[in-house]
Structure formats: structure tokens, C-alpha cells
Design a protein around this motif. Structure first.
Motif, PDB file in Angstrom:
ATOM      1  N   PRO A 159      -4.210  -0.543  -3.882  1.00 44.15           N
ATOM      2  CA  PRO A 159      -4.913   0.724  -3.627  1.00 44.15           C
ATOM      3  C   PRO A 159      -5.410   0.832  -2.198  1.00 44.15           C
ATOM      4  CG  PRO A 159      -6.301  -0.777  -4.885  1.00 44.15           C
ATOM      5  CD  PRO A 159      -4.970  -1.465  -4.734  1.00 44.15           C
ATOM      6  N   SER A 160      -5.536   2.060  -1.731  1.00 50.01           N
ATOM      7  CA  SER A 160      -6.118   2.289  -0.406  1.00 50.01           C
ATOM      8  C   SER A 160      -6.872   3.613  -0.439  1.00 50.01           C
ATOM      9  CB  SER A 160      -5.025   2.343   0.667  1.00 50.01           C
ATOM     10  OG  SER A 160      -4.258   3.530   0.528  1.00 50.01           O
ATOM     11  N   ARG A 161      -7.789   3.755   0.499  1.00 48.39           N
ATOM     12  CA  ARG A 161      -8.472   5.034   0.663  1.00 48.39           C
ATOM     13  C   ARG A 161      -7.666   5.837   1.680  1.00 48.39           C
ATOM     14  NH1 ARG A 161     -12.908   1.699  -0.520  1.00 48.39           N
ATOM     15  NH2 ARG A 161     -14.115   2.553  -2.243  1.00 48.39           N
ATOM     16  N   THR A 162      -6.671   6.538   1.151  1.00 50.54           N
ATOM     17  CA  THR A 162      -5.750   7.284   2.010  1.00 50.54           C
ATOM     18  C   THR A 162      -6.447   8.508   2.597  1.00 50.54           C
ATOM     19  OG1 THR A 162      -3.853   6.534   0.736  1.00 50.54           O
ATOM     20  CG2 THR A 162      -3.554   8.539   2.029  1.00 50.54           C
ATOM     21  N   VAL A 163      -6.254   8.701   3.914  1.00 53.72           N
ATOM     22  CA  VAL A 163      -6.837   9.885   4.563  1.00 53.72           C
ATOM     23  C   VAL A 163      -5.763  10.844   5.068  1.00 53.72           C
ATOM     24  CG1 VAL A 163      -8.926   8.614   5.196  1.00 53.72           C
ATOM     25  CG2 VAL A 163      -7.056   8.789   6.850  1.00 53.72           C
ATOM     26  N   THR A 223     -10.091   3.446  10.728  1.00 53.57           N
ATOM     27  CA  THR A 223      -8.887   3.948  10.054  1.00 53.57           C
ATOM     28  C   THR A 223      -7.650   3.271  10.631  1.00 53.57           C
ATOM     29  OG1 THR A 223      -9.931   6.092   9.634  1.00 53.57           O
ATOM     30  CG2 THR A 223      -7.528   6.067   9.668  1.00 53.57           C
ATOM     31  N   GLU A 230      -1.162  11.444   4.697  1.00 58.46           N
ATOM     32  CA  GLU A 230       0.160  10.941   4.310  1.00 58.46           C
ATOM     33  C   GLU A 230       1.201  12.025   4.528  1.00 58.46           C
ATOM     34  OE1 GLU A 230       0.424   9.676   0.210  1.00 58.46           O
ATOM     35  OE2 GLU A 230       2.373   8.697   0.568  1.00 58.46           O
ATOM     36  N   ILE A 232       0.849  -1.204   0.000  1.00 54.07           N
ATOM     37  CA  ILE A 232       0.000   0.000   0.000  1.00 54.07           C
ATOM     38  C   ILE A 232       0.879   1.247   0.000  1.00 54.07           C
ATOM     39  CG2 ILE A 232      -1.584   1.358   1.435  1.00 54.07           C
ATOM     40  CD1 ILE A 232      -3.011  -1.273   2.125  1.00 54.07           C
ATOM     41  N   PHE A 276      -5.088   5.171   6.299  1.00 54.68           N
ATOM     42  CA  PHE A 276      -6.066   4.802   5.267  1.00 54.68           C
ATOM     43  C   PHE A 276      -7.212   4.049   5.921  1.00 54.68           C
ATOM     44  CE2 PHE A 276      -2.511   1.860   5.469  1.00 54.68           C
ATOM     45  CZ  PHE A 276      -3.112   0.623   5.632  1.00 54.68           C
ATOM     46  N   LEU A 277      -8.340   3.985   5.205  1.00 54.76           N
ATOM     47  CA  LEU A 277      -9.497   3.276   5.747  1.00 54.76           C
ATOM     48  C   LEU A 277      -9.239   1.783   5.758  1.00 54.76           C
ATOM     49  CD1 LEU A 277     -12.629   5.069   4.201  1.00 54.76           C
ATOM     50  CD2 LEU A 277     -11.432   5.533   6.358  1.00 54.76           C
ATOM     51  N   ASP A 278      -9.671   1.136   6.847  1.00 55.98           N
ATOM     52  CA  ASP A 278      -9.591  -0.318   6.928  1.00 55.98           C
ATOM     53  C   ASP A 278     -10.528  -0.917   5.863  1.00 55.98           C
ATOM     54  OD1 ASP A 278      -8.753  -2.452   9.466  1.00 55.98           O
ATOM     55  OD2 ASP A 278     -10.182  -3.127   7.940  1.00 55.98           O
ATOM     56  N   ALA A 279     -10.023  -1.928   5.156  1.00 57.42           N
ATOM     57  CA  ALA A 279     -10.792  -2.544   4.071  1.00 57.42           C
ATOM     58  C   ALA A 279     -11.946  -3.385   4.595  1.00 57.42           C
ATOM     59  CB  ALA A 279      -9.865  -3.405   3.204  1.00 57.42           C
TER      60      ALA A 279
END
Ligand code: AMP
Ligand code: ZN
Length: 140
Positions: A15-19, A39, A21, A9, A28-31
Motif C-alpha cells: 500500500p501507499s498514500r498515492t497523491v 513525496t 497517478e 507499490i 506517493f508519500l514517503d513512508a
């Protein structure tokens, strides 16, 4: 570590939903979230456990947890969060790359507090408690 999913990641290979960096931390959001907004906060460098993390990286991770927690709560209108690290396999750590969980909590969400981690609490004597406290103090 090429076979570590969190390193992948960081490298952009998964891919990740990065919040959030910066140079040393990624969030990032936990899948597979325990609640909306769940998060994960990780150091970009691969370290398996908190125990392996250099002090500066630990500070950066904790500082990010501190900054993100109110933002996560506000984003999903949560009145509380459980913030935790599963530190080692015996504690339930599945991904061997340090990560802090920020889990939004809601009234009546059916979740439990951290006191519910174990079902059988140890019955420790005063002497045992004194010995444990001294051993921890010596080990810092
Ligand atoms: P732990 O049991 O503390 O190691 O938690 C690992 C967490 O990583 C779990 O909550 C998973 O849902 C989450 N997870 C695993 N793979 C991914 C991924 N590719 N993207 C986001 N979260 C993930
Ligand atoms: Zn890794």
C-alpha cells in the motif's frame, strides 16, 4: 521486478498514500518522511537510475515533479522544497528504482542546503575545470 518495493507499490501489492497517478508515473508519500508532505515521484516502469531512464519517461517524471511541487508546498504550507534524486548507491540511493524526492522545507527546520552534501569540496584548477566541462559537453 518482483523484488523491487516500488514496483510492488505500482502493482498494488504494497500500500501507499498515492497523491498522483497516470499511465507512466506514480507519486506517493514517503513512508519515513524527512518533513510533512515528503513525496516520491517514480516512473511506473522499473529503471534503476536516471541514467537508465528513456527520455520520454524522464520527461514524464520531471513534468510530474514540476506539477506536484507547488501542490505539495500548498498542502503543508511550506515556503520551499528541496527536490532531489539520489542517483546511484554512492549517492545514497537505497531503493534501486528511480525516484525523485520532493521535501517540503520550513524556516528553521534544521535542514541544510544541497551545498552541504559533501564536507570537503575539491580545489580544482582552471585546467581541470575546462577538461571536465569539455568531457561533459562531449558526453551529452
Ligand atoms: P533513497 O535513499 O533515495 O533510495 O530513498 C528511498 C526512500 O524510499 C526513503 O526516503 C524511504 O523512506 C522511502 N520508502 C521506502 N519504502 C517505502 C514504502 N514502502 N513506501 C513509501 N516510501 C518508502
Ligand atoms: Zn522497481
Amino acid at each position: 521486478m518482483s523484488d523491487c518495493i516500488f514496483c510492488q507499490i505500482v502493482d498494488g501489492d504494497i500500500p501507499s498514500r498515492t497523491v498522483y497517478e497516470d499511465d507512466s508515473v506514480l507519486a506517493f508519500l514517503d513512508a519515513n518522511p524527512l518533513s510533512p508532505g515528503h513525496t516520491l515521484v517514480i516512473p511506473k516502469a522499473h529503471h534503476e537510475r536516471l541514467n537508465d531512464l528513456p527520455a520520454d519517461a524522464a520527461s514524464e517524471v520531471m513534468s510530474t515533479v514540476h506539477a506536484l511541487t507547488p501542490a505539495v508546498e500548498a498542502a503543508v504550507d511550506a515556503p520551499a522544497t528541496t527536490v532531489a534524486f539520489n542517483n546511484g548507491e554512492a549517492a545514497g540511493q537505497e531503493v534501486p528504482h528511480v525516484h525523485g524526492h520532493i521535501v517540503p522545507r520550513f524556516e528553521d527546520d534544521g535542514g541544510r542546503p544541497i551545498h552541504a552534501l559533501v564536507s570537503d569540496r575539491p580545489d580544482l584548477s582552471d585546467d581541470e575545470l575546462d577538461d571536465i566541462a569539455a568531457a561533459i559537453e562531449d558526453g551529452v
